[in-house]
Scaffold this motif. Structure first.
Motif, PDB file in Angstrom:
ATOM      1  N   GLU A   1       0.855  -1.202   0.000  1.00 40.36           N
ATOM      2  CA  GLU A   1       0.000   0.000   0.000  1.00 40.36           C
ATOM      3  C   GLU A   1       0.875   1.231   0.000  1.00 40.36           C
ATOM      4  OE1 GLU A   1      -2.825  -0.337   3.154  1.00 40.36           O
ATOM      5  OE2 GLU A   1      -3.807  -2.074   2.191  1.00 40.36           O
ATOM      6  N   ILE A   2       0.680   2.069  -0.989  1.00 40.50           N
ATOM      7  CA  ILE A   2       1.508   3.269  -1.121  1.00 40.50           C
ATOM      8  C   ILE A   2       0.632   4.497  -0.942  1.00 40.50           C
ATOM      9  CG2 ILE A   2       2.951   4.611  -2.702  1.00 40.50           C
ATOM     10  CD1 ILE A   2       3.732   1.985  -4.057  1.00 40.50           C
ATOM     11  N   GLN A   3       1.014   5.344  -0.015  1.00 35.81           N
ATOM     12  CA  GLN A   3       0.288   6.611   0.158  1.00 35.81           C
ATOM     13  C   GLN A   3       1.120   7.701  -0.501  1.00 35.81           C
ATOM     14  OE1 GLN A   3      -0.094   6.258   4.299  1.00 35.81           O
ATOM     15  NE2 GLN A   3      -2.240   5.648   4.230  1.00 35.81           N
ATOM     16  N   HIS A   4       0.662   8.135  -1.655  1.00 36.04           N
ATOM     17  CA  HIS A   4       1.432   9.116  -2.414  1.00 36.04           C
ATOM     18  C   HIS A   4       1.261  10.502  -1.810  1.00 36.04           C
ATOM     19  CE1 HIS A   4       3.275  11.059  -5.864  1.00 36.04           C
ATOM     20  NE2 HIS A   4       2.228  11.868  -5.939  1.00 36.04           N
ATOM     21  N   ASP A   5       2.381  11.216  -1.710  1.00 35.93           N
ATOM     22  CA  ASP A   5       2.343  12.580  -1.203  1.00 35.93           C
ATOM     23  C   ASP A   5       2.529  13.521  -2.384  1.00 35.93           C
ATOM     24  OD1 ASP A   5       4.435  14.500   1.099  1.00 35.93           O
ATOM     25  OD2 ASP A   5       2.316  14.692   0.511  1.00 35.93           O
ATOM     26  N   PRO A   6       1.457  14.152  -2.842  1.00 33.77           N
ATOM     27  CA  PRO A   6       1.578  14.949  -4.067  1.00 33.77           C
ATOM     28  C   PRO A   6       2.435  16.195  -3.880  1.00 33.77           C
ATOM     29  CG  PRO A   6      -0.623  15.175  -3.122  1.00 33.77           C
ATOM     30  CD  PRO A   6       0.087  14.176  -2.285  1.00 33.77           C
ATOM     31  N   SER A   7       3.184  16.520  -4.946  1.00 31.16           N
ATOM     32  CA  SER A   7       3.987  17.743  -4.943  1.00 31.16           C
ATOM     33  C   SER A   7       3.059  18.945  -5.131  1.00 31.16           C
ATOM     34  CB  SER A   7       4.984  17.690  -6.098  1.00 31.16           C
ATOM     35  OG  SER A   7       4.266  17.711  -7.322  1.00 31.16           O
TER      36      SER A   7
END
Lengths: 252, 350
Positions: free
Chosen positions: B195-201
């Motif tokens: 599970e990847i929680q992407h941190d948007p730029s």
């Protein structure tokens, strides 16, 4: 914000022509074959012109890329209502990635805020260019559009798209890229007076080198062949006979 | 001296393009669509293509806040070596290509992915080329055959020519024609789900604010999905009205088939757009394709000529559809189709 629209138009073998494959299997024969503007690009030009007729557009620029014969396609675009044209002249084979890079460069210099393209060219059937240029520019993309509406504040577009389950509606802030699907509109036929006027509208020539774009193809075409042929079928003479065939084949 | 130098340059260029010398250089990724806890059948075909390209398989990638069940399904599928389930504060159930492409692009770079695959659906067609822009790669649309990790076969000119192409990019991006690859099935075991929680730029957040999902008009149907049905009955402009299209629906229901339509029928409002079969609509290749009152324009044929058995009913004996039909009936559809439907129902009731 007034729309400054850029519409690429591609010269392709006319949709009704029965194509012939070259005997050396290097490609499809285009010499002495009827060529026309890609039907989806006609829809794109028509949409731009309709927006202009609503008083929403400052300028429509048509662009085509390739050899001298592109100018015919540009004259057609201008007869339909584009204000001026750019011919990016090259003899090299242009693939969607290269076309998109050229459009990216032109969109910047021409201060474009709306790029309207046909969803696919009926020769290569790639359906990529609009999406690639949107990615290069970092703009929102509204592909397979069947309806476009500019917001009252002229800052966004409501786009209805044809998707696999039906229709999807998005709101995209300008500047953005739209690719046009079949049912977006029905293109007009250019009136003779417009065709005459189009002869006086300007076409500016550029080259990919001037625009700083490397158009070297990334995909090598190894061979082009006929599709497999189906063995000829038969006519049956009644509904019952047809039904029997369906039963025979195990479908009922 | 100059000629030697040029030869060396050419040799260097060739070496750069022949990137793969061994299967261990292959690292595949398939972007999967899902709905209501299930991977879409079209994505199962894409996973099948991935396994075909590399029998050792590859990663299945899912996006969105509601992917848990579908991710679990993916973890049990043949050819899936790992599942990535990616969420992001900017990504809802609407999977915008603007938001997915930077995430996939960074995955490709960080994990040295060699191939990214998606089904040639509205989603895949919308996403893959944009990914090409970010990676500076020429995508390959609607692959029908994979001859090697860099050589693919696809249709051009509405399927009137078949092109074999070789990608010279170090990364291959492609959409696949679902009817050309088998679906991948569940196996006894499962693989881990990451599970990847992407941190948007900030750039990603800015772009996200420019795209909003407004609404969807979806016709939910009990009938089989056109894109994966074993049988299809399609209607053309000869039906003359939306009401008359019921004749097509009735035959389809009797046969347990999906329903398609020609462009002309959709344009005339007899059937909704998602039923359009053709060069720019759905491409189908069912076991049985029944063309009712469809003339058989090149662009329609492009969407169905790979069907195993083609049956055509048309009033016009010269209609081009008869050139591809295995069985053709020249008759008035208004009489013959209801009769055919009756015969099918009678046999089923026996």
């Amino acid at each position: 914000m007034s729309l400054r629209i850029l519409v690429p138009v591609k010269r392709v073998i006319d949709y009704a022509v029965k194509i012939r494959i070259k005997s050396d299997r290097s490609g499809v024969e285009t010499a002495n074959v009827k060529m026309s503007m890609n039907p989806f690009d006609e829809i794109a030009v028509e949409e731009a012109v309709r927006l202009k007729e609503k008083g929403l557009v400052a300028e429509i620029i048509a662009v085509s890329m390739g050899n001298q014969q592109c100018q015919e396609t540009l004259r057609s675009a201008m007869a339909l209502g584009a204000d001026r044209s750019i011919h990016v002249e090259t003899d090299k084979e242009l693939q969607p990635l290269a076309v998109a890079k050229i459009l990216q460069s032109l969109a910047k210099t021409e201060n474009t805020n709306l790029l309207v393209l046909g969803k696919q060219a009926i020769d290569d059937d790639c359906n990529q260019t609009g999406q690639i240029v949107a990615g290069l520019l970092g703009w929102p993309q509204g592909t397979f559009a069947s309806k476009i509406e500019l917001s009252d504040d002229k800052k966004s577009l409501t786009v209805k798209r044809e998707v696999d389950v039906g229709l999807e509606t998005l709101r995209l802030m300008l500047p953005s890229v739209i690719t046009c699907d079949l049912r977006l509109n029905e293109p007009r036929f250019a009136k003779l007076s417009e065709i005459m006027k189009a002869r006086k509208k300007p076409i500016v020539k550029k080259t990919p080198e001037e625009l700083g774009v490397d158009v070297e193809p990334r995909i090598k075409i190894l061979k082009v062949e006929e599709p497999p042929t189906r063995p000829p079928g038969v006519k049956v003479d009644s509904v019952h006979a047809l039904f029997d065939k369906l039963v025979e084949h195990g479908f009922v | 001296m100059n000629r030697l130098f040029n030869l060396t340059k050419i040799r260097f260029n060739i070496k750069r393009h022949r990137f793969y010398s061994s299967p261990s250089d292959l690292k595949l990724l398939t972007v999967c669509e899902h709905n209501e806890g299930q991977i879409l059948p079209t994505s199962l075909h894409a996973l099948g293509a991935m396994k075909h390209l590399n029998p050792s398989g590859g990663l299945a990638v899912l996006f969105g806040p509601n992917a848990k069940q579908a991710a679990e399904q993916a973890s049990r599928l043949e050819g899936v070596t790992g599942v990535l389930s990616i969420t992001s504060p900017t990504i809802s159930d609407y999977l915008a290509p603007e938001l997915l492409s930077p995430i996939i692009s960074s995955l490709v770079r960080s994990r040295s992915i060699s191939h990214v695959i998606a089904a040639s659906t509205a989603f895949g067609k919308n996403l893959i080329p944009r990914l090409g822009a970010l990676l500076d790669v020429a995508p390959i649309s609607e692959v029908q055959k994979i001859e090697s990790p860099d050589t693919f076969v696809r249709s051009i000119y509405a399927g009137n020519a078949i092109s074999t192409v070789q990608s010279q990019d170090p990364i291959k991006l492609m959409t696949i024609r679902t009817t050309s690859f088998p679906i991948t099935k569940e196996v006894g075991s499962s693989v881990p789900i990451e599970e990847i929680q992407h941190d948007p730029s900030q750039d990603e957040k800015d772009l996200a604010s420019k795209v909003s999902f407004v609404s969807k008009e979806e016709q939910k149907s009990e009938r089989p999905q056109l894109s994966s049905a074993g049988k299809v009955v399609s209607g053309g402009r000869g039906l003359k009205s939306e009401e008359n299209f019921k004749i097509v629906y009735d035959l389809a229901d009797a046969l347990g088939a999906a329903v398609g339509a020609s462009r002309a029928a959709v344009d005339a409002g007899y059937a909704p757009n998602q039923m359009q079969v053709g060069q720019t609509g759905q491409i189908v290749a069912p076991e049985l394709y029944v063309a009712v009152a469809i003339s058989g324009a090149i662009q329609h044929l492009a969407g169905m000529k790979d069907s195993k058995l083609i049956v055509a009913i048309n009033k016009d004996a010269e209609a081009p559809i008869f050139q591809v039909a295995d069985y053709g009936l020249v008759d008035d559809l208004f009489k013959s189709i209801p009769e055919l439907t009756k015969l099918v129902k009678e046999r089923k009731n026996k």
